[in-house]
Write a protein that holds these residues in place. Structure first.
Motif, PDB file in Angstrom:
ATOM      1  N   GLY A   4     -16.864 -69.224  76.102  1.00 46.30           N
ATOM      2  CA  GLY A   4     -16.352 -69.035  77.314  1.00 46.30           C
ATOM      3  C   GLY A   4     -15.074 -68.740  77.323  1.00 46.30           C
ATOM      4  N   ILE A   5     -14.133 -68.787  75.471  1.00 46.53           N
ATOM      5  CA  ILE A   5     -12.999 -68.939  75.673  1.00 46.53           C
ATOM      6  C   ILE A   5     -12.781 -67.234  75.912  1.00 46.53           C
ATOM      7  CG2 ILE A   5     -10.751 -68.946  74.537  1.00 46.53           C
ATOM      8  CD1 ILE A   5     -12.362 -71.772  75.385  1.00 46.53           C
ATOM      9  N   VAL A   6     -12.119 -67.234  76.411  1.00 44.58           N
ATOM     10  CA  VAL A   6     -11.740 -65.075  77.261  1.00 44.58           C
ATOM     11  C   VAL A   6     -10.957 -64.815  75.647  1.00 44.58           C
ATOM     12  CG1 VAL A   6     -10.561 -63.423  78.419  1.00 44.58           C
ATOM     13  CG2 VAL A   6     -12.571 -65.478  79.195  1.00 44.58           C
ATOM     14  N   GLU A   7     -11.310 -63.400  75.471  1.00 50.52           N
ATOM     15  CA  GLU A   7     -10.679 -63.087  74.037  1.00 50.52           C
ATOM     16  C   GLU A   7      -9.474 -61.810  74.744  1.00 50.52           C
ATOM     17  OE1 GLU A   7     -11.840 -62.457  69.807  1.00 50.52           O
ATOM     18  OE2 GLU A   7     -13.924 -61.948  71.153  1.00 50.52           O
ATOM     19  N   GLU A   8     -10.044 -61.313  75.856  1.00 51.62           N
ATOM     20  CA  GLU A   8      -9.190 -60.656  76.038  1.00 51.62           C
ATOM     21  C   GLU A   8      -9.014 -60.205  77.352  1.00 51.62           C
ATOM     22  OE1 GLU A   8      -8.173 -55.713  73.987  1.00 51.62           O
ATOM     23  OE2 GLU A   8     -10.014 -57.167  73.988  1.00 51.62           O
ATOM     24  N   SER A  40     -23.488 -57.926  70.504  1.00 51.63           N
ATOM     25  CA  SER A  40     -23.138 -58.036  72.013  1.00 51.63           C
ATOM     26  C   SER A  40     -21.772 -58.017  72.374  1.00 51.63           C
ATOM     27  CB  SER A  40     -24.247 -60.078  71.992  1.00 51.63           C
ATOM     28  OG  SER A  40     -24.959 -59.358  71.837  1.00 51.63           O
ATOM     29  N   ILE A  41     -21.331 -58.115  73.723  1.00 51.05           N
ATOM     30  CA  ILE A  41     -20.543 -58.325  73.919  1.00 51.05           C
ATOM     31  C   ILE A  41     -20.198 -59.467  75.849  1.00 51.05           C
ATOM     32  CG2 ILE A  41     -17.239 -57.784  74.708  1.00 51.05           C
ATOM     33  CD1 ILE A  41     -17.860 -55.885  72.650  1.00 51.05           C
ATOM     34  N   ALA A  42     -19.904 -60.170  76.011  1.00 51.83           N
ATOM     35  CA  ALA A  42     -19.841 -60.612  77.136  1.00 51.83           C
ATOM     36  C   ALA A  42     -18.897 -60.071  78.041  1.00 51.83           C
ATOM     37  CB  ALA A  42     -19.430 -62.600  77.256  1.00 51.83           C
ATOM     38  N   VAL A  43     -19.134 -59.834  79.282  1.00 51.15           N
ATOM     39  CA  VAL A  43     -18.070 -58.909  79.938  1.00 51.15           C
ATOM     40  C   VAL A  43     -17.951 -59.456  81.345  1.00 51.15           C
ATOM     41  CG1 VAL A  43     -17.884 -56.876  81.271  1.00 51.15           C
ATOM     42  CG2 VAL A  43     -18.281 -56.861  78.922  1.00 51.15           C
ATOM     43  N   ASN A  44     -17.244 -60.475  82.180  1.00 53.67           N
ATOM     44  CA  ASN A  44     -16.898 -61.373  82.607  1.00 53.67           C
ATOM     45  C   ASN A  44     -18.222 -62.046  82.653  1.00 53.67           C
ATOM     46  OD1 ASN A  44     -14.715 -60.330  83.798  1.00 53.67           O
ATOM     47  ND2 ASN A  44     -15.486 -59.684  86.248  1.00 53.67           N
ATOM     48  N   GLY A  45     -18.905 -62.165  81.520  1.00 55.27           N
ATOM     49  CA  GLY A  45     -19.625 -63.879  81.944  1.00 55.27           C
ATOM     50  C   GLY A  45     -21.335 -63.274  81.387  1.00 55.27           C
ATOM     51  N   VAL A  46     -21.177 -61.869  81.303  1.00 50.70           N
ATOM     52  CA  VAL A  46     -22.393 -61.327  81.636  1.00 50.70           C
ATOM     53  C   VAL A  46     -22.568 -60.614  80.077  1.00 50.70           C
ATOM     54  CG1 VAL A  46     -24.086 -59.422  81.790  1.00 50.70           C
ATOM     55  CG2 VAL A  46     -22.804 -60.673  83.756  1.00 50.70           C
ATOM     56  N   CYS A  47     -23.923 -61.187  78.967  1.00 49.05           N
ATOM     57  CA  CYS A  47     -24.104 -60.976  77.541  1.00 49.05           C
ATOM     58  C   CYS A  47     -24.305 -59.179  77.849  1.00 49.05           C
ATOM     59  CB  CYS A  47     -24.973 -61.396  77.004  1.00 49.05           C
ATOM     60  SG  CYS A  47     -25.408 -60.697  75.635  1.00 49.05           S
ATOM     61  N   LEU A  48     -24.093 -57.862  77.100  1.00 44.02           N
ATOM     62  CA  LEU A  48     -24.366 -57.000  77.348  1.00 44.02           C
ATOM     63  C   LEU A  48     -24.340 -55.982  75.411  1.00 44.02           C
ATOM     64  CD1 LEU A  48     -21.678 -55.517  80.171  1.00 44.02           C
ATOM     65  CD2 LEU A  48     -24.360 -55.511  80.278  1.00 44.02           C
ATOM     66  N   LEU A  97     -21.396 -74.698  75.623  1.00 43.87           N
ATOM     67  CA  LEU A  97     -22.982 -73.384  74.699  1.00 43.87           C
ATOM     68  C   LEU A  97     -22.663 -72.424  76.565  1.00 43.87           C
ATOM     69  CD1 LEU A  97     -25.009 -75.573  73.233  1.00 43.87           C
ATOM     70  CD2 LEU A  97     -23.476 -74.132  72.059  1.00 43.87           C
ATOM     71  N   VAL A  98     -22.565 -71.730  75.862  1.00 40.58           N
ATOM     72  CA  VAL A  98     -22.473 -70.068  76.899  1.00 40.58           C
ATOM     73  C   VAL A  98     -23.346 -69.173  77.137  1.00 40.58           C
ATOM     74  CG1 VAL A  98     -21.514 -68.252  78.554  1.00 40.58           C
ATOM     75  CG2 VAL A  98     -20.256 -71.023  78.030  1.00 40.58           C
ATOM     76  N   GLN A  99     -24.104 -68.926  77.257  1.00 36.44           N
ATOM     77  CA  GLN A  99     -25.108 -68.330  76.983  1.00 36.44           C
ATOM     78  C   GLN A  99     -24.827 -66.097  77.185  1.00 36.44           C
ATOM     79  OE1 GLN A  99     -28.515 -69.682  79.134  1.00 36.44           O
ATOM     80  NE2 GLN A  99     -30.280 -69.796  76.390  1.00 36.44           N
ATOM     81  N   GLY A 100     -24.538 -65.980  78.631  1.00 28.72           N
ATOM     82  CA  GLY A 100     -24.075 -65.177  78.719  1.00 28.72           C
ATOM     83  C   GLY A 100     -25.252 -64.542  79.749  1.00 28.72           C
ATOM     84  N   HIS A 101     -25.800 -65.381  80.192  1.00 25.95           N
ATOM     85  CA  HIS A 101     -26.938 -65.087  81.034  1.00 25.95           C
ATOM     86  C   HIS A 101     -26.245 -65.505  83.198  1.00 25.95           C
ATOM     87  CE1 HIS A 101     -29.897 -65.568  77.650  1.00 25.95           C
ATOM     88  NE2 HIS A 101     -29.011 -63.981  77.908  1.00 25.95           N
ATOM     89  N   VAL A 102     -26.231 -65.070  83.557  1.00 31.67           N
ATOM     90  CA  VAL A 102     -26.053 -65.308  84.700  1.00 31.67           C
ATOM     91  C   VAL A 102     -27.087 -65.867  85.427  1.00 31.67           C
ATOM     92  CG1 VAL A 102     -24.431 -64.548  86.861  1.00 31.67           C
ATOM     93  CG2 VAL A 102     -23.679 -63.775  84.556  1.00 31.67           C
ATOM     94  N   ASP A 103     -27.010 -66.819  86.450  1.00 33.54           N
ATOM     95  CA  ASP A 103     -27.993 -67.515  86.779  1.00 33.54           C
ATOM     96  C   ASP A 103     -27.414 -67.651  87.963  1.00 33.54           C
ATOM     97  OD1 ASP A 103     -28.648 -69.413  85.443  1.00 33.54           O
ATOM     98  OD2 ASP A 103     -26.944 -70.560  84.923  1.00 33.54           O
TER      99      ASP A 103
END
Length: 206
Positions: A4-8, A40-48, A97-103
């Motif tokens: 959850g620490i945004v890199e860019e 994997s790269i998280a885009v707005n919190g979504v694991c893609l 701990l962030v999974q990248g799975h939006v609830d």
């Protein structure tokens, strides 16, 4: 797994409609450095998952389930997005701990600027309320944040200047949707306690 620490702060440069899915092209020179197909790269919190990459951009396929459950379906060319690569094993866990799975998704309700920070109020779906507690962790558009106040249908977070300058929460306005991921530990605890309550008492007699 992410932190959850945004890199860019990246940008959507293209969206290709594929019927029951979309292919996103995203500009992110930092997160694509050293990238490989299948990363994997998280885009707005979504694991893609990275499909193609080059020249500081990558493409990722987003299926209908993800488009419907998250706010990615509302994005188009020019939209800014938070980007984060997965945490390396043995790395520092700067957020949680962030999974990248939006609830689910919420909506920015109100912004209250102060001298050195800003309080943002975000709506909270009813089925997620039980997982959000004061001083607990929540992920908003991929950003690990601490809950300031937790209400029946909302929560608030306090944003420091760095978060405002380097993430999408610096530009989101009332009415804008955001992706939410609650603390996965809370969900595991709920499941285990529920199973324990439903299990028969081994000491009970018929």
């Amino acid at each position: 797994m992410f932190t959850g620490i945004v890199e860019e702060l990246g940008e959507i440069t293209g969206v290709e409609d594929q019927g029951d899915a979309s292919r996103f092209r995203v500009r992110g020179p930092v997160v694509t450095e050293g990238a490989k197909h299948g990363d994997s790269i998280a885009v707005n919190g979504v694991c893609l998952t990275v499909v193609e990459f080059g020249d500081g951009e990558f493409t990722a396929d987003v299926m209908a389930e993800t488009l419907n459950r998250s706010s990615l379906g509302a994005l188009g060319p020019g939209s800014r997005v938070n980007l984060e690569r997965p945490m390396a094993l043995g790395g520092r866990l700067g957020g949680h701990l962030v999974q990248g799975h939006v609830d689910g998704t919420g909506v920015v309700v109100e912004r209250k600027p102060a001298e050195h920070w800003e309080i943002v109020k975000i709506s909270l779906p009813a089925d997620l309320t039980r997982y959000v507690v004061e001083k607990g962790s929540i992920t908003v558009d991929g950003i690990s944040l601490t809950v300031v106040d937790a209400g029946a249908d909302y929560f608030t977070v306090s944003l420091i200047p760095t978060t405002l300058a380097l993430t999408t929460l610096g530009i989101k306005q009332p009415g804008d949707p955001v992706n939410l991921e609650v603390d996965v530990i809370a969900k595991y605890v709920e499941r285990m306690l529920g199973e324990r309550a439903a299990a028969p008492d081994p000491g009970a007699t018929a």
